[in-house]
Design a protein around this motif. Structure first.
Motif, PDB file in Angstrom:
ATOM      1  N   ASP A  69       0.825  -1.209   0.000  1.00 20.60           N
ATOM      2  CA  ASP A  69       0.000   0.000   0.000  1.00 20.60           C
ATOM      3  C   ASP A  69       0.862   1.263   0.000  1.00 20.60           C
ATOM      4  OD1 ASP A  69      -2.487  -1.443   0.230  1.00 20.60           O
ATOM      5  OD2 ASP A  69      -1.981  -1.781   2.339  1.00 20.60           O
ATOM      6  N   VAL A  70       1.955   1.207   0.744  1.00 22.27           N
ATOM      7  CA  VAL A  70       2.849   2.361   0.891  1.00 22.27           C
ATOM      8  C   VAL A  70       4.288   1.886   0.737  1.00 22.27           C
ATOM      9  CG1 VAL A  70       3.664   4.200   2.436  1.00 22.27           C
ATOM     10  CG2 VAL A  70       1.249   3.509   2.478  1.00 22.27           C
ATOM     11  N   ASP A  89       0.531   4.274  -9.575  1.00 24.68           N
ATOM     12  CA  ASP A  89      -0.219   5.246  -8.780  1.00 24.68           C
ATOM     13  C   ASP A  89      -1.071   4.593  -7.703  1.00 24.68           C
ATOM     14  OD1 ASP A  89       0.823   7.328 -10.212  1.00 24.68           O
ATOM     15  OD2 ASP A  89      -0.888   7.498 -11.591  1.00 24.68           O
ATOM     16  N   ASP A  90      -1.211   3.266  -7.766  1.00 24.03           N
ATOM     17  CA  ASP A  90      -1.961   2.579  -6.708  1.00 24.03           C
ATOM     18  C   ASP A  90      -1.137   2.453  -5.429  1.00 24.03           C
ATOM     19  OD1 ASP A  90      -0.205   0.895  -8.086  1.00 24.03           O
ATOM     20  OD2 ASP A  90      -1.346  -0.905  -7.558  1.00 24.03           O
ATOM     21  N   THR A  91       0.147   2.807  -5.497  1.00 17.82           N
ATOM     22  CA  THR A  91       1.031   2.764  -4.342  1.00 17.82           C
ATOM     23  C   THR A  91       1.330   4.176  -3.869  1.00 17.82           C
ATOM     24  OG1 THR A  91       2.107   0.755  -5.169  1.00 17.82           O
ATOM     25  CG2 THR A  91       3.286   2.009  -3.486  1.00 17.82           C
ATOM     26  N   VAL A  92       1.144   4.428  -2.582  1.00 15.28           N
ATOM     27  CA  VAL A  92       1.574   5.696  -2.002  1.00 15.28           C
ATOM     28  C   VAL A  92       3.082   5.627  -1.805  1.00 15.28           C
ATOM     29  CG1 VAL A  92       1.454   7.198   0.032  1.00 15.28           C
ATOM     30  CG2 VAL A  92      -0.624   6.099  -0.849  1.00 15.28           C
ATOM     31  N   TRP A 120       6.854  16.919  -5.445  1.00 18.06           N
ATOM     32  CA  TRP A 120       5.681  16.228  -4.914  1.00 18.06           C
ATOM     33  C   TRP A 120       5.030  17.070  -3.821  1.00 18.06           C
ATOM     34  CZ3 TRP A 120       7.866  10.579  -3.887  1.00 18.06           C
ATOM     35  CH2 TRP A 120       8.082   9.948  -5.118  1.00 18.06           C
ATOM     36  N   ARG A 143      -0.735  10.813  -3.190  1.00 14.93           N
ATOM     37  CA  ARG A 143      -0.126   9.542  -3.599  1.00 14.93           C
ATOM     38  C   ARG A 143       1.396   9.616  -3.630  1.00 14.93           C
ATOM     39  NH1 ARG A 143      -3.658   6.281  -2.374  1.00 14.93           N
ATOM     40  NH2 ARG A 143      -2.750   4.681  -3.712  1.00 14.93           N
ATOM     41  N   ARG A 144       1.941  10.813  -3.666  1.00 13.48           N
ATOM     42  CA  ARG A 144       3.383  11.028  -3.678  1.00 13.48           C
ATOM     43  C   ARG A 144       3.692  12.173  -2.720  1.00 13.48           C
ATOM     44  NH1 ARG A 144       2.856   6.919  -6.097  1.00 13.48           N
ATOM     45  NH2 ARG A 144       3.898   6.220  -8.024  1.00 13.48           N
ATOM     46  N   ALA A 331      -1.967  10.533   4.136  1.00 17.25           N
ATOM     47  CA  ALA A 331      -2.150  10.043   2.769  1.00 17.25           C
ATOM     48  C   ALA A 331      -3.158   8.906   2.693  1.00 17.25           C
ATOM     49  CB  ALA A 331      -0.804   9.603   2.195  1.00 17.25           C
ATOM     50  N   VAL A 332      -3.181   8.031   3.709  1.00 17.99           N
ATOM     51  CA  VAL A 332      -4.062   6.861   3.635  1.00 17.99           C
ATOM     52  C   VAL A 332      -5.351   7.041   4.432  1.00 17.99           C
ATOM     53  CG1 VAL A 332      -2.085   5.335   3.277  1.00 17.99           C
ATOM     54  CG2 VAL A 332      -2.994   5.640   5.588  1.00 17.99           C
TER      55      VAL A 332
END
Length: 347
Positions: A69-70, A89-92, A120, A143-144, A331-332
């Motif tokens: 996830d991250v 982009d699915d990963t932070v 970012w 995300r970034r 972020a999450v």
């Protein structure tokens, strides 16, 4: 649970990130990677991280990091961009290095010797901004994220409230800050040997050449709403952790001591991690060692017509890895302070 991989986990920043992640109630620790230490047992590098002692560092590759996830990057400056580009982009992705902090390409190329990679979302939630708001506004759901440098964290949190409120001027900002030796990383360097450091303070990066200078100016300009030029002198203190930043600036015409203090009180009265101390009590690095907290004090030197603002942080915690976890939470979608509310260590 949020799965988190740490790239560069064998260094000081990576090890500190793992210390925080181990106590985070909503995180599972996934892949741990390293450069020259790949294949080594983690307990041999970070013997204090008992819960991870038997883990083995993998090589830092996109395949190893994918599927989390991250991904938290604790890599040397200039190495993050290639890794981040390979992650979807699915990963932070949260970068503790300098690669994505600067919005100006010319500022980057003036201070760094690798190609400019872009910028970012900037990970300093408590940064007061011109016109209202804070750095937190850009971080929810990002995300970034680029984690700030340690010196810019201390200096920006010291000075931004006064610049945002217009109670100090932008044309004569002077900063002298002392850092512990861990700020130079874990690689062996002769000038950081115990026999060289113990019992002695020294200067480095003198004359406006320290790489954190443009980042400090960027943050203070965002607070002021106009360019700010600083004179920044870093010093090395004989301690492993901590930064004590002493900052001065001219007070705006007609501003009183009461108005000066109110600017800082208004900025930080609702913050969890930044603490404006009672008048007469000054920050010290011992107050914040091992914590994500920041202590700040401000006074008006009426004779000189300047504010004096001092901030203390742990350079590895709020200055790097604690900040990374704080950004991860934002972020999450977790409460910002999750896993970070521990106090400092004393004596």
């Amino acid at each position: 649970m949020v799965s988190v991989a740490v790239a560069g986990a064998s260094g000081y920043a990576g090890g500190e990130a793992l210390r925080w992640l181990l106590q985070h109630p909503e995180v599972t620790i996934g892949s741990l990677t390293a450069g020259g230490n790949a294949g080594s047992r983690l307990g041999g590098i970070h013997p204090h991280l008992f819960g991870l002692a038997d883990r083995v560092f993998d090589e830092t590759t996109a395949d190893v990091l994918a599927g989390h996830d991250v991904v938290l990057l604790a890599l040397p400056h200039g190495h993050s961009a290639a890794v981040a580009e390979a992650l979807g982009d699915d990963t932070v992705v949260i970068d503790c290095g300098a690669d994505f902090r600067l919005r100006s390409e010319s500022a980057w190329t003036s201070f760094y010797d690798t190609p400019y990679a872009g910028s970012w979302a900037y990970g300093l939630p408590e940064l007061a901004l011109a016109g209202g708001g804070s750095g937190r506004d850009a971080l929810s759901g990002a995300r970034r994220v680029a984690v700030p440098g340690c010196y810019p964290t201390a200096v920006s949190l010291a000075l931004a409230p006064g610049l945002a409120a217009g109670v100090v001027q932008t044309d004569d900002v002077v900063i002298v800050a002392a850092s512990g030796t861990s700020g130079a990383g874990k690689a062996v360097k002769p000038h950081l040997l115990g026999s060289e450091v113990m019992g002695s303070m020294s200067l480095y990066g003198v004359g406006g050449v320290h790489r954190h200078t443009p980042e400090i100016e960027q943050n203070l300009a965002a607070a002021a709403g106009s360019p700010v030029t600083v004179s920044f002198t870093p010093t090395l203190a004989p301690m492993p952790r901590g930064i004590l930043a002493t900052c001065t600036a001219k007070v705006s015409a007609g501003v009183s001591a009461t108005e000066v203090r109110e600017a800082w009180h208004a900025a930080y009265s609702g913050e969890t991690f930044v603490h404006l101390l009672e008048p007469g009590t000054w920050p010290a690095t011992a107050q914040v060692v091992g914590s994500n907290h920041v202590t700040v004090q401000v006074t008006f030197d009426e004779r000189a017509g300047r504010v004096v603002v001092v901030a203390a942080i742990d350079n590895l915690a709020k200055g790097t890895a604690g900040a990374a976890v704080q950004c991860l939470n934002l972020a999450v979608g977790l409460p910002e302070s999750t896993g970070l509310l521990g106090s400092g260590v004393a004596p």
